[in-house]
Write a protein that holds these residues in place. Structure first.
Motif, short mmCIF file in Angstrom:
data_model
loop_
_atom_site.label_atom_id
_atom_site.label_comp_id
_atom_site.label_asym_id
_atom_site.label_seq_id
_atom_site.Cartn_x
_atom_site.Cartn_y
_atom_site.Cartn_z
N TYR A 62 0.84 -1.19 0.00
CA TYR A 62 0.00 0.00 0.00
C TYR A 62 0.88 1.25 0.00
CZ TYR A 62 -3.59 -3.21 1.76
OH TYR A 62 -4.47 -4.26 1.94
N CYS A 63 0.46 2.25 -0.74
CA CYS A 63 1.12 3.54 -0.62
C CYS A 63 0.26 4.43 0.28
CB CYS A 63 1.37 4.20 -1.97
SG CYS A 63 -0.04 4.32 -3.07
N PHE A 64 0.93 5.24 1.02
CA PHE A 64 0.28 6.22 1.91
C PHE A 64 0.97 7.55 1.68
CE2 PHE A 64 -1.74 8.07 5.47
CZ PHE A 64 -0.80 8.87 6.09
N ALA A 65 0.17 8.59 1.50
CA ALA A 65 0.76 9.88 1.20
C ALA A 65 0.13 11.00 2.01
CB ALA A 65 0.63 10.20 -0.29
N VAL A 66 0.95 11.97 2.31
CA VAL A 66 0.47 13.27 2.80
C VAL A 66 0.53 14.20 1.59
CG1 VAL A 66 0.82 15.19 4.37
CG2 VAL A 66 1.29 12.85 5.13
N LEU A 67 -0.63 14.60 1.13
CA LEU A 67 -0.71 15.45 -0.06
C LEU A 67 -1.01 16.88 0.35
CD1 LEU A 67 -2.82 13.18 -2.45
CD2 LEU A 67 -0.33 13.26 -2.15
N GLU A 68 -0.50 17.78 -0.45
CA GLU A 68 -0.72 19.20 -0.20
C GLU A 68 -1.57 19.80 -1.31
OE1 GLU A 68 3.42 20.45 2.07
OE2 GLU A 68 3.29 20.64 -0.11
N ALA A 69 -2.49 20.68 -0.88
CA ALA A 69 -3.26 21.47 -1.84
C ALA A 69 -3.36 22.85 -1.21
CB ALA A 69 -4.63 20.86 -2.07
N GLY A 70 -2.57 23.78 -1.72
CA GLY A 70 -2.53 25.09 -1.08
C GLY A 70 -1.92 24.97 0.30
N THR A 71 -2.60 25.47 1.30
CA THR A 71 -2.10 25.43 2.67
C THR A 71 -2.62 24.22 3.45
OG1 THR A 71 -3.90 26.83 3.42
CG2 THR A 71 -1.86 27.92 2.77
N TYR A 72 -3.35 23.36 2.77
CA TYR A 72 -3.96 22.22 3.44
C TYR A 72 -3.19 20.94 3.13
CZ TYR A 72 -7.89 25.35 4.18
OH TYR A 72 -8.68 26.41 4.56
N GLU A 73 -3.26 20.01 4.09
CA GLU A 73 -2.65 18.70 3.91
C GLU A 73 -3.71 17.62 4.10
OE1 GLU A 73 1.99 19.45 5.29
OE2 GLU A 73 0.65 18.28 6.56
N TYR A 74 -3.57 16.56 3.35
CA TYR A 74 -4.53 15.47 3.39
C TYR A 74 -3.78 14.14 3.39
CZ TYR A 74 -7.47 19.27 1.65
OH TYR A 74 -8.11 20.48 1.49
N ASP A 75 -4.30 13.19 4.15
CA ASP A 75 -3.74 11.85 4.19
C ASP A 75 -4.56 10.92 3.30
OD1 ASP A 75 -3.01 11.86 7.78
OD2 ASP A 75 -2.10 12.92 6.09
N TYR A 76 -3.85 10.14 2.49
CA TYR A 76 -4.55 9.19 1.62
C TYR A 76 -3.82 7.85 1.60
CZ TYR A 76 -7.41 12.89 -0.41
OH TYR A 76 -8.30 13.92 -0.61
N TRP A 77 -4.60 6.79 1.49
CA TRP A 77 -4.08 5.45 1.23
C TRP A 77 -4.42 5.03 -0.19
CZ3 TRP A 77 -1.01 2.49 4.31
CH2 TRP A 77 -0.92 2.83 5.66
N GLY A 78 -3.48 4.38 -0.85
CA GLY A 78 -3.79 3.74 -2.12
C GLY A 78 -4.54 2.44 -1.88
N GLN A 79 -4.97 1.81 -2.97
CA GLN A 79 -5.85 0.65 -2.86
C GLN A 79 -5.11 -0.66 -2.62
OE1 GLN A 79 -4.79 1.88 -5.65
NE2 GLN A 79 -4.82 0.40 -7.32
N GLY A 80 -3.79 -0.67 -2.70
CA GLY A 80 -3.04 -1.90 -2.48
C GLY A 80 -2.80 -2.65 -3.77
N THR A 81 -1.61 -3.22 -3.86
CA THR A 81 -1.27 -4.05 -5.02
C THR A 81 -0.53 -5.28 -4.50
OG1 THR A 81 -0.18 -4.06 -7.19
CG2 THR A 81 0.89 -2.76 -5.46
N LEU A 82 -0.94 -6.45 -4.99
CA LEU A 82 -0.43 -7.71 -4.46
C LEU A 82 0.89 -8.09 -5.12
CD1 LEU A 82 -0.78 -10.28 -2.73
CD2 LEU A 82 -2.11 -11.25 -4.65
N VAL A 83 1.88 -8.38 -4.29
CA VAL A 83 3.16 -8.91 -4.74
C VAL A 83 3.31 -10.32 -4.21
CG1 VAL A 83 5.66 -8.68 -4.56
CG2 VAL A 83 4.23 -6.63 -4.85
N THR A 84 3.51 -11.26 -5.12
CA THR A 84 3.69 -12.66 -4.74
C THR A 84 5.04 -13.13 -5.25
OG1 THR A 84 1.31 -13.06 -4.88
CG2 THR A 84 2.76 -14.99 -4.85
N VAL A 85 5.88 -13.58 -4.33
CA VAL A 85 7.20 -14.07 -4.70
C VAL A 85 7.21 -15.57 -4.46
CG1 VAL A 85 9.69 -13.85 -4.37
CG2 VAL A 85 8.19 -11.87 -3.96
N SER A 86 7.24 -16.30 -5.55
CA SER A 86 7.13 -17.76 -5.45
C SER A 86 7.70 -18.40 -6.69
CB SER A 86 5.66 -18.16 -5.29
OG SER A 86 5.51 -19.56 -5.30
N SER A 87 8.26 -19.58 -6.51
CA SER A 87 8.75 -20.35 -7.67
C SER A 87 7.68 -21.32 -8.16
CB SER A 87 10.02 -21.10 -7.29
OG SER A 87 9.80 -21.91 -6.15
#
Length: 117
Positions: A92-117
């Motif tokens: 998951y990515c998580f960001a503090v985004l800025e728009a003007g003088t305001y800040e907002y917290d957002y999470w991305g939707q997630g992406t699956l990583v599978t490491v397997s042979s």
């Protein structure tokens, strides 16, 4: 506001590059972190990057993962090399985004990583 992509199935020792893009150009990235959550485990911080470009990594991924950003594309990347089965998780990515003088917290939707042979 965050679109995560790039996950997939990869063999041990392989590489993947995750992307997290800010979908609305009104926002700019202040800080962005990548977290991961494996089945049955708590979500953990993997890597982070600040607006000034400072980076930090979990000990388990140091020297294997690299976080970077493209300000022009408003996107942060996580290059993952020498992947191990224990890297398998939803990322998951998580960001503090800025728009003007305001800040907002957002999470991305997630992406699956599978490491397997």
């Amino acid at each position: 506001q965050l679109q995560a992509s790039g996950g997939g199935l990869v063999q041990p020792g392989g590489s993947l590059k995750l992307s997290c893009a800010v979908s609305d150009s009104l926002f700019s990235i202040n800080t962005m972190d990548w977290y991961r959550q494996a089945p049955g485990k708590q979500r953990e911080l993997v890597a982070g990057i600040t607006s000034g470009g400072s980076t930090n990594y979990a000990d388990s991924v140091k020297d294997r993962f690299t976080i970077s950003k493209d300000n022009a594309k408003n996107t942060v990347y996580l290059q993952m090399n020498s992947l191990k089965p224990e890297d398998t998780a939803v990322y998951y990515c998580f960001a503090v985004l800025e728009a003007g003088t305001y800040e907002y917290d957002y999470w991305g939707q997630g992406t699956l990583v599978t490491v397997s042979s």
